[in-house]
Design a protein around this motif. Structure first.
Motif, mmCIF file in Angstrom:
data_model
loop_
_atom_site.group_PDB
_atom_site.id
_atom_site.type_symbol
_atom_site.label_atom_id
_atom_site.label_comp_id
_atom_site.label_asym_id
_atom_site.label_seq_id
_atom_site.Cartn_x
_atom_site.Cartn_y
_atom_site.Cartn_z
ATOM 1 N N HIS A 433 10.803 -2.754 10.359
ATOM 2 C CA HIS A 433 9.433 -2.932 10.068
ATOM 3 C C HIS A 433 8.803 -3.696 11.274
ATOM 4 O O HIS A 433 7.750 -4.629 10.893
ATOM 5 C CB HIS A 433 9.159 -3.770 8.787
ATOM 6 C CG HIS A 433 9.184 -2.666 7.571
ATOM 7 N ND1 HIS A 433 10.542 -2.241 7.264
ATOM 8 C CD2 HIS A 433 8.356 -2.070 6.808
ATOM 9 C CE1 HIS A 433 10.437 -1.383 6.270
ATOM 10 N NE2 HIS A 433 9.187 -1.164 5.969
ATOM 11 N N ASP A 434 9.480 -4.099 12.247
ATOM 12 C CA ASP A 434 9.027 -5.002 13.469
ATOM 13 C C ASP A 434 8.836 -6.434 12.936
ATOM 14 O O ASP A 434 7.795 -7.081 13.432
ATOM 15 C CB ASP A 434 7.641 -4.261 14.004
ATOM 16 C CG ASP A 434 7.273 -4.758 15.457
ATOM 17 O OD1 ASP A 434 8.231 -4.906 16.132
ATOM 18 O OD2 ASP A 434 6.143 -4.483 15.838
ATOM 19 N N TYR A 435 9.622 -6.682 12.071
ATOM 20 C CA TYR A 435 9.698 -8.294 11.689
ATOM 21 C C TYR A 435 8.479 -8.534 11.165
ATOM 22 O O TYR A 435 8.155 -9.790 10.858
ATOM 23 C CB TYR A 435 10.008 -9.040 12.904
ATOM 24 C CG TYR A 435 11.710 -8.870 13.316
ATOM 25 C CD1 TYR A 435 12.574 -9.346 12.728
ATOM 26 C CD2 TYR A 435 11.539 -8.067 14.809
ATOM 27 C CE1 TYR A 435 13.918 -9.066 13.188
ATOM 28 C CE2 TYR A 435 12.737 -7.724 15.214
ATOM 29 C CZ TYR A 435 13.868 -8.194 14.456
ATOM 30 O OH TYR A 435 15.151 -7.952 14.804
ATOM 31 N N GLU A 436 7.704 -7.621 10.177
ATOM 32 C CA GLU A 436 6.953 -7.991 9.395
ATOM 33 C C GLU A 436 7.495 -8.473 8.085
ATOM 34 O O GLU A 436 8.383 -7.758 7.657
ATOM 35 C CB GLU A 436 5.875 -6.984 9.083
ATOM 36 C CG GLU A 436 4.763 -7.168 8.146
ATOM 37 C CD GLU A 436 3.785 -5.927 7.968
ATOM 38 O OE1 GLU A 436 3.331 -5.836 6.690
ATOM 39 O OE2 GLU A 436 3.474 -5.365 8.713
ATOM 40 N N VAL A 437 6.875 -9.583 7.455
ATOM 41 C CA VAL A 437 7.419 -10.097 6.293
ATOM 42 C C VAL A 437 6.525 -10.179 4.990
ATOM 43 O O VAL A 437 6.832 -11.141 4.252
ATOM 44 C CB VAL A 437 8.277 -11.550 6.487
ATOM 45 C CG1 VAL A 437 9.462 -11.301 7.418
ATOM 46 C CG2 VAL A 437 7.230 -12.522 7.017
ATOM 47 N N LEU A 438 5.324 -9.261 5.068
ATOM 48 C CA LEU A 438 4.736 -9.398 3.916
ATOM 49 C C LEU A 438 5.213 -8.489 2.850
ATOM 50 O O LEU A 438 5.848 -7.340 3.036
ATOM 51 C CB LEU A 438 3.321 -8.729 4.412
ATOM 52 C CG LEU A 438 2.019 -8.874 3.399
ATOM 53 C CD1 LEU A 438 1.642 -10.234 3.125
ATOM 54 C CD2 LEU A 438 0.767 -7.997 3.878
ATOM 55 N N PRO A 439 5.313 -8.908 1.615
ATOM 56 C CA PRO A 439 5.970 -8.451 0.669
ATOM 57 C C PRO A 439 5.442 -7.146 0.225
ATOM 58 O O PRO A 439 6.027 -5.925 -0.239
ATOM 59 C CB PRO A 439 5.774 -9.424 -0.508
ATOM 60 C CG PRO A 439 5.743 -10.741 0.189
ATOM 61 C CD PRO A 439 5.218 -10.463 1.400
ATOM 62 N N LEU A 440 3.919 -6.970 0.445
ATOM 63 C CA LEU A 440 3.538 -5.528 0.062
ATOM 64 C C LEU A 440 4.234 -4.367 0.900
ATOM 65 O O LEU A 440 3.932 -3.215 0.529
ATOM 66 C CB LEU A 440 1.892 -5.812 0.288
ATOM 67 C CG LEU A 440 1.130 -6.033 -0.993
ATOM 68 C CD1 LEU A 440 1.544 -7.643 -1.122
ATOM 69 C CD2 LEU A 440 -0.188 -5.876 -0.861
#
Length: 485
Positions: A433-440
């Motif tokens: 996810h390209d190091y995205e960490v938004l729970p949604l």
């Protein structure tokens, strides 16, 4: 520190609030709050430590001050004298000027309000509620200037999620009224049934706020090192901490470090955090302050979890690869009266292997994502939103099950991913996810981006405002470079 109290406000507490607001109209919100907290402190301490009769060998007692409030005479000088003598040791032992510096001038025009205030405080049973409502009002009045405090329901969730243990060294690098530190003390006291032996440290840039914090803790009998006003981001922490708790200002557009970037241990071998927003500087500052088994709980605007700029992505990649992120919880919108910017609760952990005080599950190279966006409700009689009690409890149960620890109700549960609520992801999943960490992005359900159309519009509007600010900064830099040609 304070949020809207969860219990009903008593008529006497409501009367104190009314009088405090009247004082704020004649002084200002900060000074009115200081007077009320000072009187609460005086009532607590002077009832215990002083003689009932004010003589040359004793400080003025609370009972003495109540008697003065009944007499037809100027009350301001008596209030100021009593508070000065009791507050000076609280701020600086043997420093008689400290209490005077804390107190505002008390003109004769507020005598009637002071009289009513002393009598009302004398009759209130739960003085802790007075502190909460006073700090809430102060937060609401100063929020636009960045001096807001964390709502009580979020404070309790943050501390429970960090799970401090007796004897831990606890830091809040942007402590405000010290609500997180006070809650850490209460949490350990409740868990152990004993007087906590926590080592509490708080830092803040604003002298007036530090005074509020000092007295807030003193009223509760909680020792802490609050030091002098300091910009926490200017220097890395000089020692490690077992627990770091923080609610930094969201998207703060100005910050700086006194350490050259190449020598700053907080961002080794990576880009310097973006200068136009302090979010990532705070994250790395907090991570650097953690002991080998240290944990942190802090709030961040959503942008920190999904920002697309190369420096932001590189820092999140570093945090994931170093296995520092334990969990990210997407909180409901509208929890803060001063901003509609959606935010997340971040949990960092330097040791996610099974160990005492954390849990029995091995969660190395895994991150838990919880989507609590819908767990909110209106505060009765107000426009404010708050986290529901069931939502907070479910977050704690989910964290406990994932860690292999006992939840608040004491019933061990086996962790399972729940669509639309939680998902445990490996570092490889997050890299995809390209190091995205938004729970949604990991624990969403159909239509989840549409929690309500209004909140989505507000979120996009705030993001657009941020782009306007970035464009303004770029234009200013470009003009400066052109002038230098």
């Amino acid at each position: 520190m304070s949020g809207v109290p969860t219990q009903e406000v008593s008529p006497l507490s409501a009367r104190v609030r009314q009088l405090t607001r009247r004082l704020a109209g004649r002084l200002n919100a900060h000074d009115a709050c200081r007077v009320v907290i000072g009187l609460v402190y005086l009532r607590n301490r002077a009832q215990i430590d002083s003689l009932d009769v004010f003589g040359s060998h004793a400080k003025p007692s609370w009972f003495w001050l109540v008697e003065q409030a009944r007499a037809p005479q100027p009350l301001g000088p008596h209030v100021r004298m009593a508070l000065t003598q009791w507050l000076s040791p609280a701020f600086a032992p043997a420093d008689t000027e400290a209490g005077k510096d804390y107190l505002p001038r008390l003109p004769a025009t507020i005598d009637d309000d002071l009289r009513s205030l002393v009598r009302a405080i004398d009759k209130v049973d739960r003085v802790g509620d007075l502190l909460e409502q006073c700090l809430e009002d102060l937060s609401n009045s100063q929020a636009k200037g960045g001096h807001y405090f964390t709502p009580r329901d979020i404070v309790r969730l943050m501390v429970a999620a960090a799970a401090p243990q007796d004897g831990h060294h606890v830091l809040d690098p942007v402590c405000g009224s010290a609500g997180l530190l006070a809650e850490a003390d209460r949490h350990v006291r409740e868990q152990t049934g004993l007087q906590p032996s926590l080592v509490l440290t708080g830092r803040d840039l604003h002298a007036g706020t530090l005074q509020i914090a000092q007295l807030n803790l003193a009223v509760r009998g909680i020792p802490a090192d609050l030091g002098t006003p300091v910009d926490s981001l200017a220097q890395p922490s000089s020692r490690p901490y077992d627990i770091v708790l923080a609610n930094p200002p969201f998207n703060d557009p100005s910050w700086g470090s006194e350490v050259p970037p190449s020598q700053d241990p907080r961002w080794p071998g990576m880009p310097t955090p973006p200068r136009d927003k302090a979010n990532f500087a705070w994250i790395l500052h907090i991570a650097h302050a953690l002991a080998p088994q240290g944990r942190a709980a802090f709030l961040m605007a959503d942008g920190a979890a999904r920002g697309v700029r190369p420096a932001e992505r590189a820092i999140r990649q570093y945090l994931v690869r170093e296995d520092l992120i334990e969990a990210v919880v997407a909180l409901p919108p509208g929890l803060f009266s001063h901003t509609r910017i959606p935010c997340c609760l971040w949990l960092l952990n330097r040791d996610k292997s099974p160990h005492r005080g954390w849990g029995s599950s091995d969660r190395r190279n895994n991150v838990l994502f919880i989507n609590a966006r819908r767990a909110n409700e209106r505060v009765p009689g107000a426009r404010q939103w708050r986290l529901t009690a069931d939502g907070a409890e479910k977050i704690q149960r989910t964290l406990a099950a994932w860690r292999g620890a006992l939840p608040p109700d004491g019933e061990q549960a086996r962790y399972e991913d729940e669509p639309g609520w939680c998902r445990s992801c490996s570092a490889e999943n997050i890299a995809e996810h390209d190091y995205e960490v938004l729970p949604l992005s990991y624990a969403s359900e159909q239509g989840d981006d549409d929690v309500t159309e209004l909140w989505r519009i507000d979120e996009l509007k705030q993001e657009l405002y941020g782009k306007f600010e970035e464009a303004h900064l770029l234009e200013r830099d470009l003009r400066r470079m052109l002038e230098e040609l």
